[in-house]
Structures are given as C-alpha cells and as structure tokens.
Design an enzyme around this catalytic site. Structure first.
Site, mmCIF file in Angstrom:
data_model
loop_
_atom_site.group_PDB
_atom_site.id
_atom_site.type_symbol
_atom_site.label_atom_id
_atom_site.label_comp_id
_atom_site.label_asym_id
_atom_site.label_seq_id
_atom_site.Cartn_x
_atom_site.Cartn_y
_atom_site.Cartn_z
ATOM 1 N N ASP A 8 -35.338 -9.537 5.544
ATOM 2 C CA ASP A 8 -35.527 -9.585 4.091
ATOM 3 C C ASP A 8 -35.761 -11.023 3.597
ATOM 4 O OD1 ASP A 8 -33.482 -7.495 5.037
ATOM 5 O OD2 ASP A 8 -34.074 -6.666 3.094
ATOM 6 N N GLU A 39 -39.430 -6.595 0.844
ATOM 7 C CA GLU A 39 -38.928 -5.786 -0.279
ATOM 8 C C GLU A 39 -38.092 -6.541 -1.310
ATOM 9 O OE1 GLU A 39 -36.137 -2.704 0.042
ATOM 10 O OE2 GLU A 39 -34.600 -4.190 0.415
ATOM 11 N N ASN A 40 -37.611 -7.752 -0.964
ATOM 12 C CA ASN A 40 -36.871 -8.568 -1.934
ATOM 13 C C ASN A 40 -37.606 -9.873 -2.259
ATOM 14 O OD1 ASN A 40 -34.338 -7.585 0.203
ATOM 15 N ND2 ASN A 40 -34.406 -6.834 -1.895
ATOM 16 N N HIS A 68 -36.498 -1.142 -2.020
ATOM 17 C CA HIS A 68 -37.056 -1.872 -3.171
ATOM 18 C C HIS A 68 -38.588 -1.965 -3.127
ATOM 19 C CE1 HIS A 68 -33.257 -2.904 -4.939
ATOM 20 N NE2 HIS A 68 -32.816 -3.400 -3.800
ATOM 21 N N HIS A 150 -34.794 -0.092 8.065
ATOM 22 C CA HIS A 150 -34.172 -0.620 6.851
ATOM 23 C C HIS A 150 -33.023 0.308 6.459
ATOM 24 C CE1 HIS A 150 -34.514 -3.411 3.504
ATOM 25 N NE2 HIS A 150 -34.151 -2.409 2.718
ATOM 26 N N HIS A 175 -31.996 -4.960 5.530
ATOM 27 C CA HIS A 175 -31.390 -4.449 4.285
ATOM 28 C C HIS A 175 -30.053 -5.068 3.939
ATOM 29 C CE1 HIS A 175 -30.329 -1.882 0.897
ATOM 30 N NE2 HIS A 175 -29.225 -1.542 1.504
ATOM 31 N N HIS A 177 -28.882 -7.964 4.658
ATOM 32 C CA HIS A 177 -29.076 -9.410 4.438
ATOM 33 C C HIS A 177 -28.112 -10.272 5.254
ATOM 34 C CE1 HIS A 177 -31.261 -8.951 0.275
ATOM 35 N NE2 HIS A 177 -31.661 -8.074 1.195
HETATM 36 FE FE FE2 Z 1 -33.106 -2.959 1.001
#
Ligand code: FE2
Length: 270
Positions: A8, A39-40, A68, A150, A175, A177
């Site tokens: 991420d 996604e982030n 996300h 994820h 996901h 992190h």
């Molecule tokens: Fe996520």
C-alpha cells in the site's frame, strides 16, 4: 526474471518515497518488473488520474487495488486505460479485471489481485476465485503468477498461502499497512503475510494519529488524514523467478534518511 512488489502506497509521503527511491532501486537491483498497490495512493483513499500517471512515471508496471479501489471517481476510466487491477473476486459484471498477463524477459507473467473477506466488502469467494483463475492460466500455459492478496485477517492470508503454495511464484498480502516478519519461499512460492506500507512510518498506519486516537479514546469516528510531516519508509519485496518458481527473495526497507535494511526470505524445507 526479477520482479518486485510494493504494498500500500499511502498518500503523498508514499508517492514521494517512490519518486525519490524507486528508479534507483530498479537500476541497482536489476529489477525487470514492478507491481505496486495503489488503493491508498491519493490522500489515503483511492487513486486519481494525476497520481496514477505520476506513479507509473517512476517505473511501476502494473498496480493492484483493494477495498479503496472505488474511492475516487477517476478509477472507472483508469481500469480501461491503464495497467490497473481491481480485486478479481468482485462479481464478473463489475468494471475492470483483477488478472492481467504481461511479457517479462520473453516470458509470460500473470498478476492476480484478490481481496479477503473479514471486514471487507461483499465479493465472491477469494479462495475459489484463486483456484479457478490459476487453473485457467495454467490451461493457457501461463505458470509465472504473482498474487496481491488484499486482506485484513492474517489467517485468511496464511490460508491462501496453504492453498496456493507450489502453484504461484509469489503471494504477498496487503491492506494492514504493517509489515510482517515471515517472508519465506515454500514449494517455490514466495510468501509474506503483509508487505507493509510505503508512506509515513510513524503515526497510525500511515495516517495522522490524532483522529484514530480520538476514535479509540471516545468511540467517535472522524475523517482520517495524511500527516503534514512524518518519517517515511519505502518497503519493497524482490523475487527471482525461474521456471515459475521463486528461487530467492529479499525485502528492502528504504528509510527517508537514506538508511536501508535488507532481509532475505528463508527457504522452507520440503
Ligand atoms: Fe485496503
């Protein structure tokens, strides 16, 4: 082929670490192909067209998503126009795909994006989707396969590893992190439960600690924000794939002060 994976990428601090270090890492480590999770990437939630083009310009070849994926409206055209995946186990009438095949060093490499179930949006079964997709890829004689799974739960990620070991070249979780310390090669499959974020390494999972702390102390939710200033990290896994098997792998933690920690994956005994 030598492929690399970045988990991420969180907000501008994450994008800046990619800008500052990825081109040099690609060169110094002789990396042939880079996969990253977007996604982030745009202020912590989703991906804009501008940030997408920016990230590809630093040497990323394909980007995978997660829960996300849909947060920014730019994603719908991007799923068609760019090398952008969304989790493959969304129902088949959802836009985009979670599996694409690339030519790397004269060989085919499939990149598959899956999403877990615990605390995640409703999707089709990730485990059945993995089995079916890999069967189809193998039927098309595609054996080099990398999976970004994820998911929130470490048990789901480990379960996916037990299902796919020996069938894919690499399987890395995203996901949470927070990187885990179990990078290994098992039956030719490189596996890591979670890659860990690229972005702010202090605060809370790349976001300003104020809102989550208030939430934890009071039970009241707020809007998570990217810190204005923070200490940053880039985390990347590098994998050597031969005859569809991962032969060697290591993880690099690149800190924003220039420090580097390199850790080899262990090879699990048969
Ligand atoms: Fe996520």
């Amino acid at each position: 082929m030598r492929i690399a994976f970045i988990g991420d990428i969180v907000g501008q601090p994450g994008r800046n670490m990619i800008r500052d270090y990825l081109p040099k890492l690609i060169k110094d480590e002789n990396i042939d192909f880079v996969i990253a999770n977007y996604e982030n990437a745009s202020h912590g939630f989703g991906l804009t067209l501008k940030n997408c083009n920016e990230l590809f310009s630093y040497g990323i070849d394909v980007m995978s998503g997660g829960n996300h994926t849909w947060d920014k409206k730019d994603i719908l055209p991007l799923l068609d126009s760019h090398e952008i995946l969304r989790p493959h186990n969304y129902p088949s009438d959802v836009p985009g795909t979670g599996c694409k095949v690339y030519e790397v060093c004269g060989e085919k490499l499939a990149v598959l994006n899956l999403m877990g179930h615990y605390s995640m949006p409703y999707t089709d079964n990730a485990f059945r989707c993995a089995n079916e997709t890999i069967e189809n890829l193998n039927a098309a004689n595609i054996k080099n396969i990398f999976v970004d799974f994820h998911a929130e739960a470490t048990s789901e990620k480990r379960g996916m590893m037990m299902l796919l070991q020996g069938k894919v070249s690499g399987l890395i979780g995203t996901h949470t992190h927070v990187g885990t310390d179990d990078f290994q090669i098992s039956q030719g499959t490189a596996y890591l439960t979670d890659m860990g974020l690229t972005g702010c390494r202090d605060n809370v999972i790349g976001m300003d600690a104020k809102v989550p702390l208030k939430q934890f102390l009071t039970g009241l939710k707020g809007h998570y924000d990217i810190p204005k200033k923070c200490k940053k990290i880039l985390q990347i896994a590098v994998m050597d794939i031969e005859d569809s098997q991962c032969k060697a792998a290591f993880k690099i933690k690149q800190f924003c002060n220039g420090n580097v920690i390199k850790t080899d994956a262990w090879v699990e005994e048969d």
